[in-house]
Design an enzyme around this catalytic site. Structure first.
Site, PDB file in Angstrom:
ATOM      1  N   SER A 105      21.713  21.824 -22.792  1.00 47.73           N
ATOM      2  CA  SER A 105      21.129  22.523 -23.874  1.00 47.73           C
ATOM      3  C   SER A 105      21.275  24.111 -23.687  1.00 47.73           C
ATOM      4  CB  SER A 105      19.158  22.154 -23.835  1.00 47.73           C
ATOM      5  OG  SER A 105      18.653  22.551 -24.828  1.00 47.73           O
ATOM      6  N   ASP A 230      20.775  14.425 -32.853  1.00 47.51           N
ATOM      7  CA  ASP A 230      19.916  15.249 -32.104  1.00 47.51           C
ATOM      8  C   ASP A 230      19.293  16.181 -32.971  1.00 47.51           C
ATOM      9  OD1 ASP A 230      19.507  17.548 -30.432  1.00 47.51           O
ATOM     10  OD2 ASP A 230      21.224  17.284 -29.244  1.00 47.51           O
ATOM     11  N   HIS A 259      18.648  14.505 -28.046  1.00 48.24           N
ATOM     12  CA  HIS A 259      18.683  15.690 -27.307  1.00 48.24           C
ATOM     13  C   HIS A 259      18.476  15.080 -25.676  1.00 48.24           C
ATOM     14  CE1 HIS A 259      19.519  20.032 -26.905  1.00 48.24           C
ATOM     15  NE2 HIS A 259      18.383  20.047 -26.365  1.00 48.24           N
TER      16      HIS A 259
END
Length: 282
Positions: A105, A230, A259
């Site tokens: 991320s 996601d 995610h």
């Protein structure tokens, strides 16, 4: 042990300066992997990568970003340049070379900035899991596919009103339906253990940083792993454009991946990391 009571001189900490010590763990022996955590998360998020990969013959190093987890919160340094320098401090302190950097991320931006700021002399390759900072998030005249600044500011205002509620409203989409309450609570506890000041500052930095030129200059092999479900970092906004911007990148799309696929798809993520590293470290 809380951030207020840690002893930076004890094993498991790397002193960056008089105000900042970073907590790390170093498991296993063999080809080194260095794990960088997602925004507000810490090294614990990588438990289900580090434990099996260490058992499989890799050296797995993970650390808590400044203001996160067990690391200190100096109240400053919440920018990509400083975070890249922190990564260099970890690599130097542990004597690491020919490493594969694995980032989730927000950490995609840290890895890119590290390579543009410190070069690739220590780095054999990079794995970006659900990248969320790259290539460029903000909608501008030359980036019409980006997101409007008002969306980021609204999110930050929501965080400053009640970060626990901010987390709760996004939990199911982060992991996907069917994830246990225990796993969600584990993740929320990690996030709430981060400095709110750091969380807000890094959100703003992420919003305004354009990595497009830096990505184009990266010359090491890269693997991008991204889920097509996601909600935090949509594939077509971050994952695919990041892979397209990297000269030596392979994109693997996880059907149904969210995610949080480092947990919900841990075995597949681990297998892809292992295959990538063995290919480029041979």
């Amino acid at each position: 042990m809380t951030r207020d009571t840690f002893n930076a001189r004890q094993p498991g900490y790397i002193n960056v300066d008089d105000d900042t010590a970073l907590h790390y763990r170093d498991w296993g022996d063999g080809v080194p992997l260095v794990f960088l955590s997602g925004w507000t998360l810490n090294a614990d998020m990588w438990n289900y990568q580090c434990a099996p990969l260490a058992a499989a013959g890799f050296r797995c190093v993970a650390y808590d970003r400044r203001g996160h987890g067990r690391s200190s919160d100096p109240g400053r340094g919440y920018d990509y340049d400083t975070l890249a320098d922190d990564l260099e401090a970890v690599l130097a302190a542990r004597g690491l070379a020919r490493v594969t950097l694995v980032g989730h991320s927000f950490a995609s931006g840290e890895i890119v900035r590290y390579l543009s700021r410190h070069g690739s002399r220590r780095v054999a390759g990079v794995v970006l899991v659900s990248p969320a900072s790259t290539p460029c998030l903000l909608k501008t005249a030359d980036n019409p596919g980006g997101l409007d600044a008002s969306l980021f500011e609204a999110s930050i205002e929501e965080m400053l009103t009640s970060f626990p509620d901010w987390i709760s409203r996004r939990a199911e989409a982060y992991f996907g339906p069917g994830t246990s309450h225990t796993v969600i609570q584990w993740t929320a506890d990690m996030m709430l253990g981060a400095s709110l000041h750091a969380a807000v500052q890094l959100s703003r930095v992420q919003m305004v940083t354009d990595f497009r030129r830096e990505l184009a200059a990266i010359d090491v092999p890269a693997l991008v792993l991204h889920g097509d479900c996601d909600a935090s970092a949509p594939l077509e906004i971050t994952g695919r454009p990041t892979a397209d911007a990297l000269e030596h990148a392979t994109l693997k799309v996880y059907e149904g991946g969210t995610h949080g696929m480092y947990f919900n798809h841990a075995a597949r993520v681990n297998g892809d990391i292992r295959e990538f590293v063995k290919r480029w470290q041979a």
